[in-house]
Design an enzyme around this catalytic site. Sequence first.
Site, PDB file in Angstrom:
ATOM      1  N   ASP A 165       1.198  -1.352   0.337  1.00  0.00           N
ATOM      2  CA  ASP A 165       0.112   0.065   0.021  1.00  0.00           C
ATOM      3  C   ASP A 165       1.218   0.792   0.221  1.00  0.00           C
ATOM      4  OD1 ASP A 165      -2.514  -1.653  -0.256  1.00  0.00           O
ATOM      5  OD2 ASP A 165      -2.439  -1.270   2.030  1.00  0.00           O
TER       6      ASP A 165
ATOM      7  N   TYR B 280      -9.857  -1.073   2.541  1.00  0.00           N
ATOM      8  CA  TYR B 280      -8.803  -0.629   4.210  1.00  0.00           C
ATOM      9  C   TYR B 280      -8.736   0.942   4.836  1.00  0.00           C
ATOM     10  CZ  TYR B 280      -8.248  -5.443   6.527  1.00  0.00           C
ATOM     11  OH  TYR B 280      -7.740  -6.327   7.428  1.00  0.00           O
TER      12      TYR B 280
HETATM   13 NI    NI Z   1      -6.792  -6.826   8.054  1.00  0.00          NI
END
Ligand code: NI
Length: 649
Positions: free
Chosen positions: A310, A394
Amino acid sequence: MSTTATPTPVSLHPLSPLTGDEMKAARQIVFDSGLATVANEALRFAYVGLCDPPKEVVRAVDSGEPGAAARIDRQVRMVLLQGPEADVVEADVSVTRGQVVRWEVVEDVRPPLQMEEAYAAQLALAACDEWNAALDRRGVVDRSLVQVDPWPAGTFGLEHEKRRRITKCLAYLRESPDDNGYARPLEGLLAIVDLGRGEVLEVIDYGTVPVPPTSGSYYPEHNGPLRTDLKPIEITQPEGPSFVVDGNLVTWQKWSLRVNMDPLEGLVLSTIGYEDGGRVRPIVYRASVSEMVVPYGDPNPMHQWKSAFDTGEWGLGRMADSLTLGCDCLGEIHYFDDVFADERGKPHTKSNAICMHEEDYSILWKHVDMVSGRTEVRRSRRLVVSSIATVGNYEYGFYWYFYLDGTMQLEVKLTGIMSTMAVEGNDPGDHARMVAPGLAAPYHQHLFNVRLDIEVDGPENTVYEVDAVPSPPGEGNPVGSAFGTTTSLLETELAARRNADPSRSRTWRIANRSRRNGLGQPTAYKLLPAATPTLLAGPESSIGRRAAFAAHNLWVTPFSPDERRAAGDYPNQHAGGAGLPTWTAQDRDLVDTDIVLWHTFGITHIPRPEDWPVMPVEYTGFTLVPFGFFDRNPALDVPPSSDGDHCHA
Ligand code: NI
């Protein structure tokens, strides 16, 4: 190289964030240089960030050396795309001198995924007959409710990977435009799209699985009745906060640091020091999250390739949220905006990208004298510098804490929505767990690597591994209860590839052997790891090679300005081995050297029903603690709380 006649006047600190004007100037210098092989309008700016200035210039400016300001050369680092191929241009542009100082074509590497291209991939799929036929087979009527997530594709020796920048796309079905699509994966359907060309390369259908029946809404209107017995909490600082901000320089309670935002690393803190006896003692020259990876552990062909870097494949600064008072941050907040360049190189301002405030943190120290009954207790307080990145499903919150006793800490808060899969018959197999009817979440890890360019009392430091160990029984240990410590010098890079060991209370001590505290000990800080995992994927697997930085909790290198990111500069579709494994294979000497610590930490996420539909925050991180840096508790001078003599009576 080429020169543009309008150099930017220097009035900034070498570590000041890039301004919009500097970005505009740098872009124009590139355009005017004629170095690009495509028309200026066709150039894409995959990365635009501050080129780290030489340390000696920063130190000269900070120490007020005469003439130091004249040495400031503000440089912008860019990664440019000149077309759909898997090549980039690295350009360093001096806005001070008005010229391109480096222009280098790097072949067969990929920058982070570009937003514009990810969007083009979604459009290409929407127009693809094969994709639409697969949606028809799944009974999808309203195409506007299909959510397509472009993922970094990884590296698996596929023909599609060669010389292309690709993405693998997963699909979900929303009930309404703002629905949580992860509740209803369109399982079995995967597409590979050429990002540069916006061309669908392959649609793979592993077979349909029923769409899970239940909603994943986390909105209040679907989760009532809401609690009514939460009384307000208000945090007020009637005299304002205790920190002082000057540009990006922050001073607070003897601490000083500079705050920046890098498009990839997100928060970058520089020249972190602590004032002691009238001078600032350096501790960390530069601290940032150099890389992170989320490898998934389910061998199901739909999910086994998933492993998002990420930082290097998306960018924690690019994805940073604009934060909101009273929601993300509470109290007396100072915000820093982030000026960033879009994919066409134009500057934009993201407001409130970084939040800074003070937090009461319970007690700092306390003792009750049992004889006299006299009590002394002090409140702990910390300075919090934070940002939150939303990367697809996320959220990652990065919280740097500074405490009154010289301790500093990074806490990462993980929240958001898990990556899910639809499962028939509620049997998810051995590598995932059911989180809702018909819906499972694969096991995965979140592994972060923080790069700590450390400088405890100066650049030349040495690292020791310190374990607490039982002493052997015998004459020196008559009742068998003795234990001691082993202190091992980490002399070279290979010796300094280490793992955490909570059973031995393992820490890594960073000492300056040329400085002594009042007891004659070398001044030091210790890195206190959490009980943290390492990478579970096999070392020979694709992700094992690509995320080799996560195979160890500690790596140490001698400082080199080009060694910035744990998995190398271009982890996207990289075959692996770049970054820490390559650098440390040189086995360079680490003793009394300007060293960099690379600490990998994180969590292994075994999903639970309570993580659905949105995950309560899970925490990970590490702490840097003074260890003989001071002669005694440095927080004895913290006064008793103003609101009562009873704190010391
Ligand atoms: Ni996770």
